[in-house]
Design a protein around this motif. Structure first.
Motif, PDB file in Angstrom:
ATOM      1  N   ARG A 219      -5.824   4.920  -6.451  1.00 52.57           N
ATOM      2  CA  ARG A 219      -4.581   5.221  -5.743  1.00 52.57           C
ATOM      3  C   ARG A 219      -3.787   3.935  -5.535  1.00 52.57           C
ATOM      4  N   ARG A 220      -2.581   4.092  -5.020  1.00 54.79           N
ATOM      5  CA  ARG A 220      -1.727   2.948  -4.732  1.00 54.79           C
ATOM      6  C   ARG A 220      -2.316   2.132  -3.583  1.00 54.79           C
TER       7      ARG A 220
ATOM      8  N   ARG B  47      -2.235   0.244  -0.347  1.00 56.05           N
ATOM      9  CA  ARG B  47      -1.339   0.240   0.811  1.00 56.05           C
ATOM     10  C   ARG B  47      -1.711  -0.806   1.837  1.00 56.05           C
TER      11      ARG B  47
ATOM     12  N   THR C 181      -9.625   1.669  -3.550  1.00 56.03           N
ATOM     13  CA  THR C 181      -8.484   2.584  -3.601  1.00 56.03           C
ATOM     14  C   THR C 181      -8.760   3.840  -4.414  1.00 56.03           C
TER      15      THR C 181
END
Length: 92
Positions: A50-51, A53, A47
């Motif tokens: 980052r978040r 998903r 990631t």
């Protein structure tokens, strides 16, 4: 058999033939799978901070975190398969 790789974000790729499932990370069972993979050392975090998903479960038992939506990854797999089928038709 031709190796097909799928971009899962930020230049990271996985073998399309090794993916068992691509799921969203919100449910408790998926969170448990991620934690168990982390504890066992089988988690790959792609990631880049980052978040998360999507969560990809591989046939090797590894679990991969991606910042790309599951639908996007599935569409990329489908696009690769469509391109491969067209290439085979043109060769015939």
């Amino acid at each position: 058999m031709e190796m097909k790789f799928i971009n899962i974000g930020f230049g990271n790729v996985v073998s399309a033939h090794r993916v068992i499932s691509i799921v969203a990370p919100e449910s408790a069972p998926i969170k448990r799978i991620v934690q168990e993979a982390r504890d066992a050392g089988d988690l790959i975090d792609a990631t880049y901070g980052r978040r998360t998903r999507s969560v990809l479960v591989m046939d090797s038992g590894h679990v991969i975190l991606s910042a790309v939506q599951p639908e996007t990854i599935v569409n990329r797999i489908a696009d690769k398969e469509d391109a491969g089928a067209k290439a085979e038709d043109e060769e015939s």
